[in-house]
Motif scaffolding. Structure first.
Motif, PDB file in Angstrom:
ATOM      1  N   ARG A   1     -21.173  11.708 -10.992  1.00  0.00           N
ATOM      2  CA  ARG A   1     -20.414  10.923 -10.021  1.00  0.00           C
ATOM      3  C   ARG A   1     -21.257  10.700  -8.775  1.00  0.00           C
ATOM      4  O   ARG A   1     -22.158  11.484  -8.476  1.00  0.00           O
ATOM      5  CB  ARG A   1     -19.098  11.607  -9.676  1.00  0.00           C
ATOM      6  CG  ARG A   1     -19.237  12.911  -8.899  1.00  0.00           C
ATOM      7  CD  ARG A   1     -17.859  13.549  -8.705  1.00  0.00           C
ATOM      8  NE  ARG A   1     -17.925  14.752  -7.878  1.00  0.00           N
ATOM      9  CZ  ARG A   1     -16.880  15.516  -7.603  1.00  0.00           C
ATOM     10  NH1 ARG A   1     -15.663  15.201  -8.095  1.00  0.00           N
ATOM     11  NH2 ARG A   1     -17.010  16.583  -6.844  1.00  0.00           N
ATOM     12  N   GLN A   2     -20.923   9.615  -8.097  1.00  0.00           N
ATOM     13  CA  GLN A   2     -21.636   9.282  -6.872  1.00  0.00           C
ATOM     14  C   GLN A   2     -20.671   8.667  -5.882  1.00  0.00           C
ATOM     15  O   GLN A   2     -20.065   7.624  -6.167  1.00  0.00           O
ATOM     16  CB  GLN A   2     -22.802   8.334  -7.156  1.00  0.00           C
ATOM     17  CG  GLN A   2     -23.695   8.103  -5.964  1.00  0.00           C
ATOM     18  CD  GLN A   2     -24.997   7.421  -6.342  1.00  0.00           C
ATOM     19  OE1 GLN A   2     -25.120   6.816  -7.403  1.00  0.00           O
ATOM     20  NE2 GLN A   2     -25.990   7.537  -5.490  1.00  0.00           N
ATOM     21  N   ALA A   3     -20.549   9.313  -4.749  1.00  0.00           N
ATOM     22  CA  ALA A   3     -19.721   8.795  -3.663  1.00  0.00           C
ATOM     23  C   ALA A   3     -20.610   8.007  -2.711  1.00  0.00           C
ATOM     24  O   ALA A   3     -21.823   8.236  -2.649  1.00  0.00           O
ATOM     25  CB  ALA A   3     -19.040   9.950  -2.934  1.00  0.00           C
TER      26      ALA A   3
ATOM     27  N   ARG B   1     -26.182  11.090  -6.498  1.00  0.00           N
ATOM     28  CA  ARG B   1     -25.460  11.264  -7.750  1.00  0.00           C
ATOM     29  C   ARG B   1     -25.476  12.748  -8.124  1.00  0.00           C
ATOM     30  O   ARG B   1     -26.523  13.393  -8.059  1.00  0.00           O
ATOM     31  CB  ARG B   1     -26.105  10.433  -8.851  1.00  0.00           C
ATOM     32  CG  ARG B   1     -25.310  10.367 -10.128  1.00  0.00           C
ATOM     33  CD  ARG B   1     -25.854   9.316 -11.066  1.00  0.00           C
ATOM     34  NE  ARG B   1     -25.751   7.970 -10.503  1.00  0.00           N
ATOM     35  CZ  ARG B   1     -25.989   6.861 -11.191  1.00  0.00           C
ATOM     36  NH1 ARG B   1     -26.348   6.935 -12.464  1.00  0.00           N
ATOM     37  NH2 ARG B   1     -25.886   5.689 -10.615  1.00  0.00           N
TER      38      ARG B   1
ATOM     39  N   ALA C   1     -15.058   8.817  -6.193  1.00  0.00           N
ATOM     40  CA  ALA C   1     -16.447   8.447  -6.445  1.00  0.00           C
ATOM     41  C   ALA C   1     -16.499   7.470  -7.610  1.00  0.00           C
ATOM     42  O   ALA C   1     -15.498   7.252  -8.302  1.00  0.00           O
ATOM     43  CB  ALA C   1     -17.291   9.681  -6.783  1.00  0.00           C
TER      44      ALA C   1
ATOM     45  N   GLN D   1     -14.597   3.537 -11.281  1.00  0.00           N
ATOM     46  CA  GLN D   1     -14.241   4.033  -9.955  1.00  0.00           C
ATOM     47  C   GLN D   1     -12.996   4.910 -10.013  1.00  0.00           C
ATOM     48  O   GLN D   1     -11.987   4.540 -10.621  1.00  0.00           O
ATOM     49  CB  GLN D   1     -14.005   2.867  -9.001  1.00  0.00           C
ATOM     50  CG  GLN D   1     -13.587   3.270  -7.599  1.00  0.00           C
ATOM     51  CD  GLN D   1     -14.716   3.964  -6.832  1.00  0.00           C
ATOM     52  OE1 GLN D   1     -15.881   3.558  -6.922  1.00  0.00           O
ATOM     53  NE2 GLN D   1     -14.370   5.006  -6.088  1.00  0.00           N
TER      54      GLN D   1
END
Length: 121
Positions: A35-37, A42, A88, A116
Motif C-alpha cells: 500500500r502507498q498513501a 510504498r 491508501a 483505492q
C-alpha cells in the motif's frame, strides 16, 4: 491485459471491513499486497507463498489476512477493523524473487494498477 488486476477497494467507515481481490493472469508462486498513501513510501502489507506460508507487517497482524485461491487464480486481502491510517492505494504484486524480503517492493517484478481504500473516521 495486465497480469494482475485488483478490485474491491472503496470507502468505509472506521471499524469496517473490506476484502480486496487480485485476479492473476498466469501464475506466480510468491505474491504480496502493498500500500502507498500520499506522500509516503510504498510499504509491504502481507505476502503469501504458493503453498500458503504467510508474512505480515507487524503493525497489521491480527487485522489483515492474505489468502489465495490457485484454482481461481485470485489473491485476496481481508481487512478488518479498518482505521483512517489504513487509507491508501493498495497494490497486488507477483513474481517474488525469493532473494529479498517478501515485504520489500523491490523483491517483486509484476504489479497491478492499484485499488483505492479510503477509511473515514
Amino acid at each position: 491485459q495486465a497480469p494482475l488486476m485488483e478490485s474491491g477497494g472503496g470507502s468505509v467507515q472506521a471499524g469496517g471491513s473490506l476484502r480486496l481481490s487480485c485476479k492473476v493472469r498466469g501464475y506466480f508462486s510468491g505474491m504480496g499486497w502493498f500500500r502507498q498513501a500520499p506522500g509516503k513510501e510504498r510499504e509491504g502489507v502481507a505476502a503469501i507463498d504458493e503453498n500458503g506460508p504467510t508474512t505480515y507487517a507487524d503493525s497489521l497482524k491480527g487485522r489483515f489476512t492474505i489468502s489465495r485461491d490457485n484454482e481461481k487464480n485470485t489473491l485476496y486481502l481481508q481487512m478488518n477493523s479498518l482505521q483512517s491510517e489504513d487509507s491508501a492505494m493498495y497494490y497486488c504484486a507477483g513474481g517474488y524473487d525469493y532473494r529479498g524480503s517478501a515485504l520489500e517492493s523491490s523483491s517483486y517484478s509484476y504489479w497491478g494498477q492499484g485499488t483505492q481504500v479510503t477509511v473515514s473516521s
